[in-house]
Design an enzyme around this catalytic site. Structure first.
Site, short mmCIF file in Angstrom:
data_model
loop_
_atom_site.label_atom_id
_atom_site.label_comp_id
_atom_site.label_asym_id
_atom_site.label_seq_id
_atom_site.Cartn_x
_atom_site.Cartn_y
_atom_site.Cartn_z
CB SER A 266 -0.93 0.00 1.23
OG SER A 266 -0.17 -0.15 2.42
CG HIS B 7 -3.16 -0.80 -2.67
ND1 HIS B 7 -3.36 0.53 -2.37
CD2 HIS B 7 -3.38 -1.48 -1.51
CE1 HIS B 7 -3.69 0.64 -1.10
NE2 HIS B 7 -3.72 -0.57 -0.57
CD GLU C 224 -3.42 3.44 -5.16
OE1 GLU C 224 -3.26 4.67 -5.22
OE2 GLU C 224 -3.31 2.79 -4.09
CG ASN D 106 -2.58 3.94 2.01
OD1 ASN D 106 -3.54 4.05 2.76
ND2 ASN D 106 -2.21 2.77 1.53
#
Length: 297
Positions: free
Chosen positions: A118, A139, A151, A189
């Site tokens: 991540s 991800h 992702e 993130n």
């Protein structure tokens, strides 16, 4: 592509295995811990039962999904014959590099390697692989069987063919692929973790309590879950690790983890996985010990 190997049977790994198996792929779920594999399969059973009870799948669908998953404790045995290997181990660079060195040794040059990291650099992970053009970030969001986003992160050497292959594969899983470049935290993130960290700072500075902070974001900003509760579900140790990766990568103080987060991780208050974080999950999520502590003068 027919066979997918998933390394790591934790919350992300078993969710990824579940999703591929439900979509007809043969999945080889790998974890060095037999206990972790047992817990992972129990989670998959539980989630499939919930889906069946809601009428979204049939009993036949459930059993077929389970039959598509084979468990292994030896990584070499598990990755043999896999067309795609997805690493979903703990968010730790050294561990991931060790795993990818083994994959480089055990797998053919045609095997595509994906990491569910991540935040960690795809390019750095790919540096230990003989053909880095086949390494990519994939991800998934938690819970994997439900969340529609994947992702997709290209490393510096990731080929166009591999990137397009993963985007197409995500679509076959019923997911929407969103491509991002290889910078710390990627998109999800890089935006989410500073918000969670700021929520923790707000608690740390005694501006408001846990439920008050979460309710402001849920009722005022339309978030389905408050940032502190979300941090508990992600795992406070995971949040800390991601923030450290971004802080090291950007050298920007806005990514520095809040001291309260650091202390809670050191105290093993990791959220749902440990039974207590910002909320106390050992008492049906009703007690808010951390909130009460910060409300006292």
């Amino acid at each position: 592509m027919k066979i997918v190997a998933v390394i790591g049977a934790g919350s992300m790994g078993n969710g990824i295995a579940h999703t591929f198996a439900q979509n007809g792929f043969t999945v080889k779920l790998i974890d060095v811990s037999e206990d972790a594999l047992e817990k992972g399969m129990t989670t998959i059973f539980t989630n499939l039962d919930r889906m069946q009870n809601k009428g979204s799948i049939t009993a036949e669908d459930k059993m077929k999904t389970i039959s598509n998953i084979i468990c292994y404790t030896d990584i070499e045995d598990g990755v043999v014959g896999a067309d795609l290997v997805i690493e979903a181990a703990t968010e730790n660079l050294d561990l991931k590099l060790r795993i990818f060195k083994k994959l480089n040794e055990y797998c053919s040059h045609n095997t595509v390697f994906a990491t569910n990291t991540s935040s960690i650099s795809i390019t750095q992970i790919a540096s230990v692989v003989a053909h880095p053009e086949r390494v990519i970030g994939m991800h998934f969001m938690n819970p994997v069987p439900i969340m529609p986003l994947v992702e997709v992160i290209r490393g510096y050497n990731t080929s166009d063919e591999v990137s397009q292959f993963i985007v197409t594969l995500a679509s076959k899983l019923g997911k929407t692929a969103v491509e991002a470049h290889d910078y710390p935290g990627f998109v999800a993130n890089r935006i989410l973790m500073p918000m969670i960290n700021e929520a923790i700072e707000t608690l740390y500075n005694k501006v408001a309590g846990v439920s008050e902070i979460d309710n402001v974001m849920k009722l005022g900003m339309g978030h389905p879950m408050g940032p502190l509760q979300l941090a508990d579900f992600i795992g406070l140790d995971v949040c800390l690790s991601i923030l450290n990766v971004m802080y090291d990568g950007f050298k920007n103080p806005k990514y520095a983890p809040c001291p309260l987060l650091v202390n809670m991780v050191n105290a093993k208050k990791l959220g749902v996985k440990s039974g207590e974080g910002f909320y106390d999950y050992s008492e049906n999520k009703k007690a808010e010990k951390v909130s009460k502590q910060f409300q006292q003068n």
